[in-house]
Design a protein around this motif. Structure first.
Motif, mmCIF file in Angstrom:
data_model
loop_
_atom_site.group_PDB
_atom_site.id
_atom_site.type_symbol
_atom_site.label_atom_id
_atom_site.label_comp_id
_atom_site.label_asym_id
_atom_site.label_seq_id
_atom_site.Cartn_x
_atom_site.Cartn_y
_atom_site.Cartn_z
ATOM 1 N N UNK A 55 0.813 -1.191 0.000
ATOM 2 C CA UNK A 55 0.000 0.000 0.000
ATOM 3 C C UNK A 55 0.865 1.267 0.000
ATOM 4 N N UNK A 81 2.148 3.037 -3.173
ATOM 5 C CA UNK A 81 1.319 4.009 -3.898
ATOM 6 C C UNK A 81 1.804 5.419 -3.559
ATOM 7 N N UNK A 82 2.104 5.642 -2.281
ATOM 8 C CA UNK A 82 2.625 6.946 -1.858
ATOM 9 C C UNK A 82 4.000 7.191 -2.488
ATOM 10 N N UNK A 115 -1.914 12.348 -9.914
ATOM 11 C CA UNK A 115 -3.213 11.749 -9.609
ATOM 12 C C UNK A 115 -3.446 10.501 -10.475
ATOM 13 N N UNK A 151 -1.452 7.732 -9.156
ATOM 14 C CA UNK A 151 -2.063 7.232 -7.930
ATOM 15 C C UNK A 151 -3.188 6.248 -8.265
ATOM 16 N N UNK A 152 -4.008 6.611 -9.251
ATOM 17 C CA UNK A 152 -5.119 5.742 -9.654
ATOM 18 C C UNK A 152 -4.606 4.390 -10.167
ATOM 19 N N UNK A 158 -2.826 2.175 -7.572
ATOM 20 C CA UNK A 158 -3.792 1.572 -6.650
ATOM 21 C C UNK A 158 -4.538 0.439 -7.324
ATOM 22 N N UNK A 176 -15.213 -1.994 -4.808
ATOM 23 C CA UNK A 176 -16.123 -1.068 -4.146
ATOM 24 C C UNK A 176 -15.766 0.369 -4.495
ATOM 25 N N UNK A 177 -15.111 0.546 -5.669
ATOM 26 C CA UNK A 177 -14.700 1.882 -6.081
ATOM 27 C C UNK A 177 -15.828 2.651 -6.743
ATOM 28 N N UNK A 178 -15.516 3.847 -7.175
ATOM 29 C CA UNK A 178 -16.484 4.684 -7.883
ATOM 30 C C UNK A 178 -16.447 4.370 -9.379
ATOM 31 N N UNK A 218 -14.113 5.450 -11.303
ATOM 32 C CA UNK A 218 -13.652 6.683 -11.940
ATOM 33 C C UNK A 218 -12.167 6.628 -12.300
ATOM 34 N N UNK A 219 -11.448 5.663 -11.772
ATOM 35 C CA UNK A 219 -9.988 5.624 -11.935
ATOM 36 C C UNK A 219 -9.543 5.630 -13.387
ATOM 37 N N UNK A 267 -11.187 8.540 -15.610
ATOM 38 C CA UNK A 267 -10.643 9.808 -15.122
ATOM 39 C C UNK A 267 -9.201 9.991 -15.572
ATOM 40 N N UNK A 301 -8.960 11.224 -19.041
ATOM 41 C CA UNK A 301 -9.222 12.662 -19.177
ATOM 42 C C UNK A 301 -8.047 13.511 -18.688
ATOM 43 N N UNK A 302 -7.358 13.013 -17.668
ATOM 44 C CA UNK A 302 -6.249 13.800 -17.115
ATOM 45 C C UNK A 302 -5.022 13.798 -18.019
ATOM 46 N N UNK A 330 0.323 14.252 1.932
ATOM 47 C CA UNK A 330 0.303 13.111 1.017
ATOM 48 C C UNK A 330 0.026 11.833 1.805
ATOM 49 N N UNK A 368 -2.626 15.787 -3.695
ATOM 50 C CA UNK A 368 -3.349 14.947 -4.660
ATOM 51 C C UNK A 368 -4.628 14.417 -4.051
ATOM 52 N N UNK A 400 -7.227 11.679 -5.180
ATOM 53 C CA UNK A 400 -7.597 10.668 -6.177
ATOM 54 C C UNK A 400 -8.945 10.066 -5.794
ATOM 55 N N UNK A 401 -9.394 9.074 -6.564
ATOM 56 C CA UNK A 401 -10.754 8.579 -6.354
ATOM 57 C C UNK A 401 -10.914 7.940 -4.974
ATOM 58 N N UNK A 423 -13.575 9.348 -2.369
ATOM 59 C CA UNK A 423 -14.654 8.466 -1.901
ATOM 60 C C UNK A 423 -14.693 8.447 -0.376
ATOM 61 N N UNK A 436 -7.899 19.232 -11.206
ATOM 62 C CA UNK A 436 -7.647 17.805 -11.436
ATOM 63 C C UNK A 436 -8.818 16.947 -10.976
ATOM 64 N N UNK A 456 -11.686 17.222 -13.296
ATOM 65 C CA UNK A 456 -11.443 16.519 -14.551
ATOM 66 C C UNK A 456 -11.510 15.008 -14.356
ATOM 67 N N UNK A 457 -11.095 14.561 -13.210
ATOM 68 C CA UNK A 457 -11.143 13.129 -12.900
ATOM 69 C C UNK A 457 -12.596 12.670 -12.819
ATOM 70 N N UNK A 458 -13.508 13.618 -12.575
ATOM 71 C CA UNK A 458 -14.926 13.288 -12.538
ATOM 72 C C UNK A 458 -15.468 13.195 -11.127
#
Ligand SMILES: Nc1ncnc2c1ncn2[C@@H]1O[C@H](COP(=O)(O)OP(=O)(O)OP(=O)(O)O)[C@@H](O)[C@H]1O
Ligand SMILES: [Mg+2]
Lengths: 396, 135, 126
Positions: free
Chosen positions: B14, B17-18, B43, B46-47, B50, B99-101, B103-104, B107, B110-111, C22, C56, C58-59, C63, C91, C94-96
């Motif tokens: 985990x 990710x940082x 960002x 990070x997505x 993860x 259980x995510x949104x 959006x990863x 999103x 788009x970024x 962070x 940052x 993020x999703x 959430x 950001x 844009x990520x939504x």
């Protein structure tokens, strides 16, 4: 006297019959013996082939008849004899005249002939037709003179020749380049291949954009103009391609773009109109990039000035499409995340119609028809009120 | 000359990710990206890291600068996990098997300026993203 | 603020929670738990989540924060997300991620004002 000398030369030549035969059989070289005055003493088959005269027509005549009258007037024939005598040999290239008056480019080697006592007894002249070489050299020098990188490519895509400009733009020598794949020197080899294949198909291309990569990694933007070239029978043997360096042009285009960006930034000033209120009039078309910049600037200014309200005026936006509306909504959302609020002003009837027809939901957004009306909303949000000063107050 | 910066790091825990965010931030700042673009790139990283940690367990993140006619940063995320069942669907906002949104992935697209997803069920997933430096 | 530490300060009936710049996922998850228990323990009515140092969002972070806000609301509290950086706002949008149900404020001061006004209103009507 003349006859005597002539006889002498002849006797020298005659002394070795096999050598004589050898000289006679050489067809590509004119091998001519001259006496000390420059009169022809001997003549071989090559001389006849190159200069036209038969042996019996030329023996005893002065060799200046192989020169143009201008050259003769300038004294060139005598000069060559003099230089040959002084230097032990003399080689030169120049025009020579045939019996029929036509001329050809010749390479001549003139050597003085000495007897055993070191006395000059005549000259040996070896002359060769260099016309083809001259044409080739001429073409070569034209190619070399070109500042544009030129290259010839075989049907299999291999480089067959390059000029100095190509050497310098690729950072590789001619020897290194010849025989290698043309495509290897571009950032996009596939596009380069498509380019020369198109030339073979359509016999030419114009302004084909490619990026050349120098050995040191530097990239040059070029436009290629290329066409096929053919052999004497008209069969295509390769592609002749010329590149034009457009880095400069691209740079100035980039500069213009940069300038228009700067003007653009100037044209979307984010002003602080009140403590806690910033305003920005949007003028002109909103494309993605512009909206992006506008959004970033607006957000920065909101944070900088700690303003909870932002008036965004779209009076000067001529048309709005789904894309633009989407960008606007994104901006409004981002502003909200900061903890501020957008009041959209200057919504003209046509824009209002478009927004509804496009099905864009602006229901959560405060809108006003004019910037003035928007400012009132802003002040209200800040719990401020505009009060008209009474006459009495002024009197006090 | 062609590579201003590059690097790679494994994504196993985990905390990786940082660490990934830190490395990517450093690379993006070095290349001269503005603060908003740096945030976008970090960002996105990070997505995707993860996703590796959550769905594949472990994997690797690589990055390197691009220095052709355009200057940019490329990041590659590779794992030998279960793969994405339906890439097209996974790129739609709101799709999540966890259980995510959901959006990863959409999103991230788009970024960034470019995004390629290569995934094979049972073999793994490779995602490549790029951002160009706006002059 | 050392990275990775969440600070929770109580000011009257408001909790001020400062999120590190962070945070790893565990810190973010623990933050939710920590906040909910602190709300209960101190009988707080308002919550300010100060994210002004966060670099940052993020999703996962979004959430967790949105969830926390909803949970606090279920416990009768009101939350304000405060101090999001401009680059993060761009950001995140844009990520939504839109934090639709969440109140936002430019800084902690304004968040305090917002909460006291809202809580006064609530107090009046109750
Ligand atoms: N590396 C991966 N290996 C296997 N499956 C993946 C991988 N990355 C994404 N997926 C699949 O794609 C789906 C969508 O991913 P995405 O990141 O868009 O959303 P999420 O992770 O479910 O939620 P969020 O990122 O919004 O918290 C995931 O639910 C998962 O099924
Ligand atoms: Mg995900």
């Amino acid at each position: 006297m003349t006859t005597q000398n002539y006889d002498k030369s002849r006797s020298i030549l005659g002394s070795d019959e096999s050598f004589r035969l050898l000289v006679d059989s050489v067809a590509d070289y004119a091998i001519i013996m001259l006496d000390t005055k420059g009169q022809v003493a001997s003549w071989n088959a090559g001389a006849e082939k190159n200069l036209g005269y038969r042996q019996n027509e030329i023996i005893g005549r002065h060799f200046s008849c192989f020169y143009s009258s201008e050259s003769v007037n300038e004294g060139l024939p005598e000069k060559t004899l003099k230089l040959a005598t002084e230097n032990g040999r003399y080689e030169y290239e120049g025009w020579r005249k045939r019996q029929d008056g036509s001329r050809f480019w010749a390479n001549t080697l003139l050597s003085p002939m000495l007897d055993s006592q070191g006395t000059l007894i005549g000259f040996a002249e070896i002359t060769r037709d260099f016309s083809e070489r001259k044409n080739a050299d001429y073409a070569r020098s034209l190619i070399e003179a070109s500042l544009d990188p030129l290259v010839t490519i075989a049907p299999d895509g291999k480089i067959t020749d390059v000029n100095a400009a190509t050497e310098s733009i690729t950072g590789r020598s001619r020897i290194e380049l010849i025989g290698t794949d043309f495509c290897d020197y571009f950032t996009d080899p596939e596009k380069a291949r498509n380019g020369y294949q198109q030339v073979f198909r359509e016999s030419m291309v114009r302004d084909y954009p490619l990026e050349l990569r120098h050995a040191n990694g530097r990239v040059t933007s070029v436009l290629y103009n290329a066409s096929v070239y053919k052999d004497e029978d008209g069969a295509v043997v390769g592609v002749f391609a010329a590149a034009r360096d457009i880095t400069e042009r691209k740079l100035s285009e980039e500069r213009i773009k940069q300038q228009s960006r700067e003007i653009l930034e100037l044209s979307t000033p984010v002003m602080q109109v009140w403590q806690g209120v910033v305003a920005v009039p949007l003028i002109g078309c909103l494309d993605s990039q512009r909206t992006q910049q506008f959004m970033e600037r607006l957000l920065d200014r909101i944070v900088e000035t700690n303003s909870p309200v932002a008036l965004v005026d779209i009076m000067g936006v001529p048309t709005i499409d789904t894309q633009t509306a989407q960008h606007l909504i994104e901006t409004i959302t981002a502003v909200r995340l900061l903890g501020a609020q957008v009041v959209l002003t200057g919504v003209r009837p046509a824009i209002a119609q478009t927004l509804v027809h496009l099905g864009i939901d602006l229901s959560g957004i405060t809108t006003r028809s004019s910037m003035a009306a928007g400012l009132l909303v802003a002040l209200d949000l800040l719990k401020l009120q505009v009060v008209k000063k009474s006459e009495n107050h002024r009197g006090d | 000359m062609n590579t201003l910066c590059q690097g790679e790091m494994p994504i196993d825990t985990e905390n990786d990710i940082v660490m990934a965010r830190k490395s990517v931030r450093e690379a993006a700042v070095t290349l001269g990206f503005g603060v908003t673009d740096v945030t976008r790139i970090v960002t996105a990283a990070s997505e995707l890291t993860r996703n590796i940690y959550v769905y594949a367990g472990s994997g690797i993140m690589r990055w390197h600068s691009i220095n052709d006619s355009n200057v940019g940063l490329e990041l590659v995320f590779e794992d030998k996990g279960p793969g994405i069942i339906d890439v097209k669907l996974a790129m739609e906002p709101g799709y999540s098997t966890g259980k995510g949104l959901g959006m990863g992935l959409p999103g991230t697209k788009r970024l960034m300026d470019e995004m390629d997803v290569l995934s094979e069920i049972g073999k793994g997933t490779t995602i490549r993203i790029r951002k160009w430096l706006r002059q | 603020m050392p990275n990775g530490t969440v600070s929770v300060i109580k000011i009257r009936d408001i909790l001020l929670v400062t999120v590190p710049s962070d945070p790893d996922d565990i810190t973010v998850s623990e933050l939710q738990e920590q906040v909910l228990y602190a709300m209960e323990r101190h009988s707080a009515k308002g919550l300010i989540l100060d994210i002004s140092t966060v670099e940052t969002v993020d999703s996962f972070f979004a959430r967790t924060i949105s969830e926390t806000v909803k949970m606090v609301a279920l416990m009768g509290g009101l939350s304000v997300l405060s101090g999001m950086r401009a680059c993060v706002a761009v950001t995140t949008t844009q990520l939504g991620l839109t934090f639709e149900q969440t109140l936002t404020a430019l800084d902690v001061d304004r968040a305090m004002d917002m909460l006291s006004v809202a809580m006064d209103d609530k107090g009046d009507s109750a």
